[in-house]
Structures are given as structure tokens and as C-alpha cells.
Design a protein around this motif. Structure first.
Motif, PDB file in Angstrom:
ATOM      1  N   ASN A 488       6.447  30.654  70.270  1.00 57.28           N
ATOM      2  CA  ASN A 488       6.008  30.402  68.886  1.00 57.28           C
ATOM      3  C   ASN A 488       5.536  28.969  68.681  1.00 57.28           C
ATOM      4  OD1 ASN A 488       5.395  31.225  66.280  1.00 57.28           O
ATOM      5  ND2 ASN A 488       7.421  30.751  65.470  1.00 57.28           N
ATOM      6  N   SER A 489       4.857  28.406  69.654  1.00 52.38           N
ATOM      7  CA  SER A 489       4.247  27.088  69.504  1.00 52.38           C
ATOM      8  C   SER A 489       2.732  27.242  69.453  1.00 52.38           C
ATOM      9  CB  SER A 489       4.646  26.162  70.659  1.00 52.38           C
ATOM     10  OG  SER A 489       4.156  26.658  71.897  1.00 52.38           O
ATOM     11  N   TRP A 490       2.103  26.320  68.711  1.00 52.15           N
ATOM     12  CA  TRP A 490       0.667  26.393  68.464  1.00 52.15           C
ATOM     13  C   TRP A 490      -0.019  25.127  68.943  1.00 52.15           C
ATOM     14  CZ3 TRP A 490      -1.899  30.448  66.028  1.00 52.15           C
ATOM     15  CH2 TRP A 490      -1.100  31.399  65.377  1.00 52.15           C
ATOM     16  N   ASN A 491      -1.313  25.225  69.150  1.00 54.26           N
ATOM     17  CA  ASN A 491      -2.153  24.041  69.335  1.00 54.26           C
ATOM     18  C   ASN A 491      -3.088  23.874  68.133  1.00 54.26           C
ATOM     19  OD1 ASN A 491      -3.824  26.240  69.804  1.00 54.26           O
ATOM     20  ND2 ASN A 491      -5.020  25.215  71.386  1.00 54.26           N
ATOM     21  N   LEU A 492      -2.620  24.298  66.972  1.00 48.84           N
ATOM     22  CA  LEU A 492      -3.448  24.308  65.766  1.00 48.84           C
ATOM     23  C   LEU A 492      -3.844  22.893  65.353  1.00 48.84           C
ATOM     24  CD1 LEU A 492      -4.622  25.886  63.308  1.00 48.84           C
ATOM     25  CD2 LEU A 492      -2.428  25.467  62.167  1.00 48.84           C
ATOM     26  N   GLN A 493      -5.136  22.718  65.068  1.00 43.57           N
ATOM     27  CA  GLN A 493      -5.652  21.464  64.518  1.00 43.57           C
ATOM     28  C   GLN A 493      -6.521  21.819  63.315  1.00 43.57           C
ATOM     29  OE1 GLN A 493      -7.688  19.976  68.101  1.00 43.57           O
ATOM     30  NE2 GLN A 493      -6.264  18.264  68.094  1.00 43.57           N
ATOM     31  N   HIS A 494      -6.125  21.359  62.142  1.00 45.12           N
ATOM     32  CA  HIS A 494      -6.944  21.630  60.960  1.00 45.12           C
ATOM     33  C   HIS A 494      -8.244  20.854  61.057  1.00 45.12           C
ATOM     34  CE1 HIS A 494      -4.039  24.022  58.754  1.00 45.12           C
ATOM     35  NE2 HIS A 494      -3.106  23.160  59.116  1.00 45.12           N
ATOM     36  N   LYS A 495      -9.342  21.553  60.866  1.00 50.12           N
ATOM     37  CA  LYS A 495     -10.661  20.948  60.980  1.00 50.12           C
ATOM     38  C   LYS A 495     -11.239  20.686  59.598  1.00 50.12           C
ATOM     39  CE  LYS A 495     -10.517  21.441  65.463  1.00 50.12           C
ATOM     40  NZ  LYS A 495     -10.473  20.314  66.396  1.00 50.12           N
ATOM     41  N   PRO A 496     -12.132  19.695  59.484  1.00 46.48           N
ATOM     42  CA  PRO A 496     -12.735  19.409  58.178  1.00 46.48           C
ATOM     43  C   PRO A 496     -13.493  20.608  57.630  1.00 46.48           C
ATOM     44  CG  PRO A 496     -13.183  17.645  59.748  1.00 46.48           C
ATOM     45  CD  PRO A 496     -12.584  18.766  60.529  1.00 46.48           C
ATOM     46  N   LYS A 497     -13.370  20.807  56.332  1.00 49.99           N
ATOM     47  CA  LYS A 497     -14.110  21.875  55.665  1.00 49.99           C
ATOM     48  C   LYS A 497     -15.467  21.326  55.244  1.00 49.99           C
ATOM     49  CE  LYS A 497     -10.327  24.085  56.168  1.00 49.99           C
ATOM     50  NZ  LYS A 497      -9.637  22.979  56.832  1.00 49.99           N
ATOM     51  N   PRO A 498     -16.556  21.959  55.661  1.00 45.34           N
ATOM     52  CA  PRO A 498     -17.877  21.412  55.337  1.00 45.34           C
ATOM     53  C   PRO A 498     -18.213  21.551  53.855  1.00 45.34           C
ATOM     54  CG  PRO A 498     -18.093  23.527  56.457  1.00 45.34           C
ATOM     55  CD  PRO A 498     -16.636  23.175  56.481  1.00 45.34           C
ATOM     56  N   LEU A 499     -18.393  20.425  53.190  1.00 47.81           N
ATOM     57  CA  LEU A 499     -18.878  20.417  51.814  1.00 47.81           C
ATOM     58  C   LEU A 499     -20.407  20.490  51.802  1.00 47.81           C
ATOM     59  CD1 LEU A 499     -16.556  17.588  50.471  1.00 47.81           C
ATOM     60  CD2 LEU A 499     -16.295  20.027  50.070  1.00 47.81           C
ATOM     61  N   ILE A 500     -21.022  19.760  52.715  1.00 49.31           N
ATOM     62  CA  ILE A 500     -22.473  19.829  52.922  1.00 49.31           C
ATOM     63  C   ILE A 500     -22.698  19.717  54.425  1.00 49.31           C
ATOM     64  CG2 ILE A 500     -24.724  18.794  52.454  1.00 49.31           C
ATOM     65  CD1 ILE A 500     -23.540  17.456  49.985  1.00 49.31           C
ATOM     66  N   ARG A 501     -23.428  20.651  54.998  1.00 51.38           N
ATOM     67  CA  ARG A 501     -23.795  20.506  56.400  1.00 51.38           C
ATOM     68  C   ARG A 501     -25.299  20.654  56.573  1.00 51.38           C
ATOM     69  NH1 ARG A 501     -23.824  25.460  59.611  1.00 51.38           N
ATOM     70  NH2 ARG A 501     -22.974  27.251  58.483  1.00 51.38           N
ATOM     71  N   MET A 502     -25.763  20.245  57.717  1.00 50.45           N
ATOM     72  CA  MET A 502     -27.195  20.143  57.967  1.00 50.45           C
ATOM     73  C   MET A 502     -27.908  21.481  57.745  1.00 50.45           C
ATOM     74  SD  MET A 502     -29.021  17.484  58.847  1.00 50.45           S
ATOM     75  CE  MET A 502     -30.791  17.305  59.015  1.00 50.45           C
ATOM     76  N   ALA A 503     -27.281  22.568  58.144  1.00 50.31           N
ATOM     77  CA  ALA A 503     -27.920  23.874  57.992  1.00 50.31           C
ATOM     78  C   ALA A 503     -28.252  24.158  56.534  1.00 50.31           C
ATOM     79  CB  ALA A 503     -27.018  24.967  58.554  1.00 50.31           C
ATOM     80  N   GLU A 504     -27.362  23.747  55.622  1.00 49.67           N
ATOM     81  CA  GLU A 504     -27.643  23.969  54.210  1.00 49.67           C
ATOM     82  C   GLU A 504     -28.905  23.227  53.777  1.00 49.67           C
ATOM     83  OE1 GLU A 504     -26.328  22.798  49.733  1.00 49.67           O
ATOM     84  OE2 GLU A 504     -24.873  22.389  51.324  1.00 49.67           O
ATOM     85  N   LEU A 505     -29.103  22.020  54.278  1.00 48.18           N
ATOM     86  CA  LEU A 505     -30.273  21.254  53.868  1.00 48.18           C
ATOM     87  C   LEU A 505     -31.560  21.978  54.244  1.00 48.18           C
ATOM     88  CD1 LEU A 505     -29.383  17.513  54.596  1.00 48.18           C
ATOM     89  CD2 LEU A 505     -28.773  18.960  52.660  1.00 48.18           C
ATOM     90  N   TYR A 506     -31.603  22.526  55.454  1.00 50.05           N
ATOM     91  CA  TYR A 506     -32.797  23.271  55.864  1.00 50.05           C
ATOM     92  C   TYR A 506     -32.978  24.530  55.008  1.00 50.05           C
ATOM     93  CZ  TYR A 506     -33.297  20.375  60.067  1.00 50.05           C
ATOM     94  OH  TYR A 506     -33.497  19.324  60.931  1.00 50.05           O
ATOM     95  N   LEU A 507     -31.887  25.186  54.702  1.00 51.42           N
ATOM     96  CA  LEU A 507     -31.977  26.402  53.881  1.00 51.42           C
ATOM     97  C   LEU A 507     -32.362  26.075  52.446  1.00 51.42           C
ATOM     98  CD1 LEU A 507     -28.870  28.234  55.343  1.00 51.42           C
ATOM     99  CD2 LEU A 507     -31.250  28.968  55.562  1.00 51.42           C
ATOM    100  N   ASN A 508     -31.868  24.959  51.929  1.00 51.33           N
ATOM    101  CA  ASN A 508     -32.276  24.530  50.582  1.00 51.33           C
ATOM    102  C   ASN A 508     -33.780  24.275  50.536  1.00 51.33           C
ATOM    103  OD1 ASN A 508     -29.585  24.613  49.883  1.00 51.33           O
ATOM    104  ND2 ASN A 508     -29.318  22.399  49.749  1.00 51.33           N
ATOM    105  N   LEU A 509     -34.276  23.584  51.547  1.00 54.97           N
ATOM    106  CA  LEU A 509     -35.713  23.295  51.593  1.00 54.97           C
ATOM    107  C   LEU A 509     -36.515  24.591  51.722  1.00 54.97           C
ATOM    108  CD1 LEU A 509     -38.137  21.447  51.709  1.00 54.97           C
ATOM    109  CD2 LEU A 509     -37.672  21.046  54.145  1.00 54.97           C
ATOM    110  N   ALA A 510     -36.056  25.483  52.561  1.00 52.76           N
ATOM    111  CA  ALA A 510     -36.760  26.759  52.732  1.00 52.76           C
ATOM    112  C   ALA A 510     -36.815  27.532  51.421  1.00 52.76           C
ATOM    113  CB  ALA A 510     -36.069  27.594  53.808  1.00 52.76           C
ATOM    114  N   GLU A 511     -35.731  27.487  50.642  1.00 52.12           N
ATOM    115  CA  GLU A 511     -35.721  28.204  49.367  1.00 52.12           C
ATOM    116  C   GLU A 511     -36.727  27.599  48.393  1.00 52.12           C
ATOM    117  OE1 GLU A 511     -32.629  29.463  45.781  1.00 52.12           O
ATOM    118  OE2 GLU A 511     -31.853  29.009  47.780  1.00 52.12           O
ATOM    119  N   CYS A 512     -36.791  26.281  48.352  1.00 55.98           N
ATOM    120  CA  CYS A 512     -37.774  25.631  47.474  1.00 55.98           C
ATOM    121  C   CYS A 512     -39.188  26.009  47.895  1.00 55.98           C
ATOM    122  CB  CYS A 512     -37.599  24.115  47.513  1.00 55.98           C
ATOM    123  SG  CYS A 512     -36.051  23.510  46.810  1.00 55.98           S
ATOM    124  N   GLN A 513     -39.445  25.986  49.187  1.00 54.83           N
ATOM    125  CA  GLN A 513     -40.779  26.324  49.680  1.00 54.83           C
ATOM    126  C   GLN A 513     -41.131  27.775  49.381  1.00 54.83           C
ATOM    127  OE1 GLN A 513     -39.951  25.065  53.685  1.00 54.83           O
ATOM    128  NE2 GLN A 513     -41.126  23.161  53.461  1.00 54.83           N
TER     129      GLN A 513
END
Length: 639
Positions: A488-513
Motif C-alpha cells: 500500500n505504498s505509492w509513488n504519487l506526485q500531484h502535477k500542476p493543473k493547467p489553467l492555460i496551456r499552449m494547445a488552448e491558444l491554438y484552438l482559440n485562434l482557430a475558433e476566431c478564424q
């Protein structure tokens, strides 16, 4: 990565120090002779920085399964969990019975940030460069908190200075027109960019998560894209809703735009382009390391129909693992995709892990909650390996065969809908007969038995609350090398939750276009698709049956699945009835009985929960007392 810890510590200390000054809380009946005062919060550089950290403490993780963001058509939750996500989805969120009360929290941090700016002028022991930079960060936070109120509640009051507690109710601001609030937020972000935000934060890992010019430009692009979206660009379903007393300069009592403006999309597109240029110039880019799994000794995953011993199969499996790492990597580990993230802990991983993962040394089973269960809409809107929707791919199985066994030896429970799909599907979705994770079960993958009531299947006697609802599970919140041992031991590491990531920026631009009829949107979609191992789109793929905007929205659904965007996207697109009305959410017959047959289990059914939609749900209600005590305020329409 120490920023969140610092925020929590300083927030707790600051709340106690400020209690008698800015609130009416009573921690003790006996007050010490010497109390910390407001001046103590800026007595030296460390105290002032702690004060600033406390202003960041209201930044929210968008990925929690307990909040409104989880109330959409992405995944179901067991009904007995009864979280805010359920009640919002059931249309039970009312001013008198408020389910998700963000209003007070956001405005509390607005007030705290204004107080910080007020005291920063006289802060001791700091340089002028620090004073300038920290002031810019505070302006960024004021913009962020106002936008969070704006997109959740619609037109909202602007608080542009600290409001003392003894301010008469009649002096409170009412809601301002949506466009006016948008302009105020944009101006605040531009002021922060001009007046001292750094471009990057690479010198000290403890600074990660604090505002930069790249983050501010990315947030500005999102703000303007929301303002250009149909809900706030001529299609609000309650166009006559307006203030009764309060007036917005230049808009009078009106709160929403009643006519469409193409210029809003033009402006948003420009902001998106500027955000992408700034991100690329300062080292951000899509995460593309396909060898990280080897560094962590993670084996290539099992993928039905894929032979990973061939070059083609190995390349496909690497894409699967790449996409698992995208949201499960820190910048310090080589992930430059996360432009802004929150190093917060949450329970999404445990809510995703199946029941009865491993029998421990003491004889008991370790079980997760097994509750984040993708709807069939999700299953059917990730692409096939050809980059098309299953129902539109002529080489894919006929719809009447989707729920039939694929006939794989020793994995007969795998059905055809799970065959020949794109890498993101196998990265983030888990299904009966397939594997969950790669190392979860003492270094081995867990082969799912979702019909077996003694394993991961439905069995109220063993797991009354926790079970898979739809016949599918989620792996997006699971770190690729997560390992539970028999002790019952883990190697769990909590990772940052993305508030804004690069993929969103490309998708935002694509939506505007796409909104402007610009085929360059294909280029930005293909940047996302290529990274994910999905064939590129061409102009031939655009038709009346699948418009450019349809492709943009579906790509956004897949790439940002489970990251908190869908809740706001459906609303700003004014498509609530299409996706969230009663009877829209479907799954397999996973809750019907214990140990069902293959045929009993693999049936399409409506998920038996009281989902509902009314147009009033496009924005959230405000707690009735906020309206009662403020004569300038009007309630959200329909409540």
C-alpha cells in the motif's frame, strides 16, 4: 513548485492577522494585548511577498469533479456522490439554494488584492523594481478574478478600489454591461503587461505560477474570445434583461449586446495571435517528448489491434503515452506547454481509479472510487485513427456493430467502438477488457473487468457509492508511471493543473478564424492534430455536414476534455439544449445488475439521473442576499 505551499501558509497567517481589520470573524474571545496590524503585512520584503501570495490563493483549479465544470456531457458521476456537479446538471442551482457560490470568494480576493495595492505604496524593505512588479501582478489578479465572475455569472459589478466595510449599501455598484466589464478587464491586463510583469519566470522555481506577460496576453485572448462568442455577441436568450437602477457609462441600463459584431472576432483573433507569438518567443510550445516513458521505465501500453513490436505500432503507442504526459508533467520536467498552472492537489486521480486494483499484503483490496465515467457522447466524438468521427468514417464499423465484441482472444469484452481509434482515445479513455494505466497494479497494468462484480464491476453490496456509471473510465488524471505496491505504498506526485496551456491558444485562434470564415483555422487545428498523431485536415474535409466551426469545436472537445472548458464552451456557444437537455446523456448498461451478460451490459441506455436544462443556466444565479442588500443589483434572468 513551492508557490502553492507558500500561498496556503501566507493566506492562513494573513487571514488571522487581517481578521479584525477587514472582517467580523471572531477566533478568540480573549484578544492578546499585541495584535498584528495591517502595517505588519508590509513591514519587510518577506511579509509583503507573503501578502501578495495570499492574493493568489483564490485562483481556482478548473479540473475538479466536484464543481460545476463537471456538470456537462463529458462524463457521468455516481448519483450518490451528490456533488455540486450533479445539482448544477439537474438544474437545482437557485438563489435560495446556491450550489456553487463563487461570487463571494472571488470578490473577497478582489478586496484583498486592492488592500495589497493600497499597502504596497508604503511597504518597507523592498526595491522599486519589486514594488512595480508586484503592483503589476496585483492588477493581473484583479483582471483574473473579475473575468472568473464574468464568465460564471455574466455581467457583474466592477470593483476598482478597496470597499471599506462601513460603505453604505446604496453605494455598492450594480452589474455593468458585459462589454464594459470586458473592456475594463482588458485594460487592466494591458496595464499589468506595460507596468512591470516579467516575460518569464525561470530563475526561481518557487515563482512558477505567478503572472507573466505571456500569461496575461493568453488570458486577454480568452477574455476577448468569450466576448465575441454568440452568448455575448447578439444571441443572449434574455435580450430584454437589464438593470433597474444602476447604469453603465455609455450603455445605460442595458447588460448584454443585442446585435452581432464581427469586429469582436477580429479583435479576439489579433489577441490570440499576439498571445501565441509571445508564448513561442518566451520558450513555450506544445509538449512533444515521446521518450519520457522510457526515462521512467513505463512500458508501452496495450492497444487493441496494434502490434507495438512493429515500427508503426511502436510509433502509435508512443503518441498514446505522449498524450498521457501532456497534463501530467511539470515545467521543471521539460513541459513547456503549460503557460499557467496551479500546483494544487485534488482527488481526480482517486475518483478515476477503478475498484479492486490490487490485493494488499494484509489481505484487503485497494480500491479507487471508479466514478469518472465518460458518456457515450465522448466515446463517439473522439476520432478514429483516420482523424474522423466514427459515424463519418466510411472505413469504420457500422453503427449497429459498435457495441459488438471485436473478437480479440482473451479480451472478448472489448467492443468494436474501442478499435482503430486515435491516440488521445487510448491515452485518456479506459474500457472493459482493456488496460487501465501501465504500471498501476504493482508495476503492471490493470486489466479491466467491468462486468465482474467481484472486480471492477457494479456491485452495491461491495461498493454502494463508488462504481462506473457508463461502462467507460477516465485515465487523463493518472500519471503514466503511477504505481501501487502490495504494501500500500505509492509513488504519487500531484502535477500542476493547467489553467492555460499552449494547445488552448491554438484552438482559440482557430475558433476566431473559423468565425471569420478564414481557412487558416485548418493550420492551427493541424498543429494540434499532428502532435496527437491524427491525420491532418484538408479543405476537402469541410462540408455542410461538417463545417469548419464543427471541426474546431470537436477538436476543442477532444484536446481539452476534462479540463474545465466544456462547461463554459457550451454556454458561450448557446448550445445548452443540444448537449445538456434531459435524455441527452447516454452510456452502456453498466448499472443494471451485478454480473450482467455481455449482451445485457453492452446496450445503449439513458443514464438514469434527472439531468435537465433551462436557458437560465447559461449564467449562474447570485445568492439572494447579495441582491437583497444591494439595491443596485439585479438577479440573473430566469431565477
Amino acid at each position: 513548485m513551492r508557490l502553492l505551499k507558500n500561498i496556503k501558509l501566507w493566506s492562513s497567517a494573513f487571514a488571522m492577522a487581517m481578521c479584525g481589520i477587514v472582517s467580523s470573524c471572531d477566533f478568540l474571545d480573549v484578544v492578546p494585548v499585541e495584535q498584528p496590524g495591517l502595517s505588519d503585512a508590509t513591514q519587510d520584503a518577506e511579509s509583503t511577498l507573503g501578502f501578495l501570495y495570499s492574493c493568489y490563493a483564490g485562483v481556482r483549479s478548473p479540473m475538479s469533479y466536484t464543481d460545476s465544470e463537471a456538470s456537462t456531457d463529458e462524463y457521468a458521476l455516481p448519483e450518490l456522490w451528490g456533488h455540486a456537479a450533479h445539482k448544477v446538471a439537474y438544474n437545482l442551482n437557485t438563489p435560495q439554494n446556491l450550489i456553487d457560490h463563487r461570487w463571494g470568494s472571488f470578490y473577497r480576493f478582489v478586496g484583498q488584492t486592492h488592500l495589497f495595492l493600497q499597502e504596497l505604496e508604503n511597504a518597507r524593505g523592498i526595491s522599486e523594481q519589486q514594488r512595480t512588479e508586484w503592483s503589476a501582478e496585483a492588477k493581473f489578479l484583479l483582471a483574473y478574478y473579475h473575468f472568473e465572475v464574468l464568465r460564471f455569472y455574466g455581467p457583474c459589478p466592477i470593483t476598482d478600489s478597496y470597499i471599506p466595510q462601513d460603505t453604505p449599501n446604496a453605494s455598492y455598484n450594480g452589474r455593468s454591461h458585459y462589454d464594459y466589464v470586458t473592456e475594463w478587464i482588458v485594460n487592466m491586463l494591458e496595464d499589468a503587461i506595460r507596468s512591470g510583469l516579467p516575460d518569464t519566470r525561470t530563475k526561481d522555481v518557487s515563482e512558477w505560477g505567478r503572472a507573466t506577460t505571456v500569461i496575461a496576453k493568453a488570458l486577454k485572448a480568452r477574455v476577448l474570445m468569450y466576448a465575441a462568442s454568440p452568448l455575448w455577441n447578439g444571441s443572449f436568450p434574455y435580450p430584454e434583461w437589464q438593470n433597474k437602477n444602476f447604469e453603465t457609462p455609455g450603455y445605460g441600463k442595458e447588460l448584454v449586446s443585442k446585435t452581432y459584431s464581427r469586429e469582436k472576432w477580429v479583435r479576439a483573433q489579433k489577441a490570440c495571435e499576439e498571445a501565441i507569438d509571445a508564448a513561442l518567443s518566451n520558450g513555450n510550445d506544445l509538449y512533444r517528448n515521446e521518450e519520457k516513458y522510457a526515462e521512467q521505465n513505463v512500458p508501452l501500453p496495450y492497444i487493441p489491434g496494434i502490434n507495438t513490436s512493429t515500427p508503426e505500432g511502436e510509433a502509435f503507442a508512443k503518441k498514446v503515452l505522449l498524450m498521457r504526459y501532456v497534463t501530467q508533467m511539470r515545467p521543471s520536467e521539460g513541459n513547456k506547454e503549460t503557460i499557467w498552472g496551479l500546483n494544487a492537489t485534488d482527488d481526480n486521480y482517486i475518483a478515476s481509479i477503478p475498484t479492486r486494483v490490487l490485493k494488499l499484503n494484509g489481505g484487503n483490496w485497494y480500491s479507487g472510487y471508479s466514478g469518472i465515467s465518460p458518456f457515450l457522447y465522448t466515446i463517439e466524438h473522439f476520432y478514429t485513427k483516420n482523424g474522423k468521427l466514427p459515424k463519418k468514417d466510411k472505413t469504420f464499423y457500422a453503427k449497429e456493430d459498435w457495441l459488438k465484441s471485436a473478437g480479440i482472444s482473451d479480451r472478448e469484452d472489448i467492443i468494436n467502438i474501442n478499435i482503430a481509434r486515435e491516440p488521445r482515445y487510448y491515452a485518456w479513455i479506459a474500457f472493459n477488457g482493456g488496460d487501465f494505466s501501465s504500471t498501476l497494479c504493482a508495476g503492471q497494468p490493470l486489466k479491466l473487468e467491468l462486468r465482474n462484480g467481484e472486480k471492477q464491476g457494479y456491485n452495491p453490496e461491495l461498493f454502494n457509492r463508488d462504481h462506473c456509471v457508463t461502462g467507460f473510465l477516465c485515465q487523463k488524471y493518472i500519471q503514466p508511471n503511477l504505481n501501487l505496491s502490495a504494501n500500500n505504498s505509492w509513488n504519487l506526485q500531484h502535477k500542476p493543473k493547467p489553467l492555460i496551456r499552449m494547445a488552448e491558444l491554438y484552438l482559440n485562434l482557430a475558433e476566431c478564424q473559423a468565425a471569420l470564415g478564414n481557412d487558416d483555422a485548418l493550420d492551427n487545428l493541424n498543429i494540434i492534430r499532428e502532435r496527437a498523431g491524427v491525420p491532418a485536415l484538408t479543405k476537402k474535409d469541410i462540408s455542410k455536414d461538417m463545417t469548419l466551426m464543427d471541426w474546431v469545436r470537436n477538436e476543442r472537445f477532444i484536446e481539452l476534455w476534462g479540463e474545465g472548458h466544456r462547461y463554459f464552451d457550451i454556454r458561450r456557444w448557446v448550445e445548452g439544449p443540444k448537449y445538456l437537455a434531459a435524455g441527452k446523456r447516454e452510456g452502456l448498461n453498466a448499472e443494471a445488475k451485478v454480473n450482467p451478460t455481455f449482451e445485457e451490459y453492452n446496450q445503449r441506455v439513458k443514464v438514469p439521473q434527472p439531468y435537465a436544462w433551462e436557458n437560465r443556466m447559461y449564467i449562474a444565479p447570485v445568492f439572494y442576499n447579495e441582491v437583497y442588500k444591494n439595491p443596485q443589483m439585479v438577479q440573473s434572468p430566469g431565477y
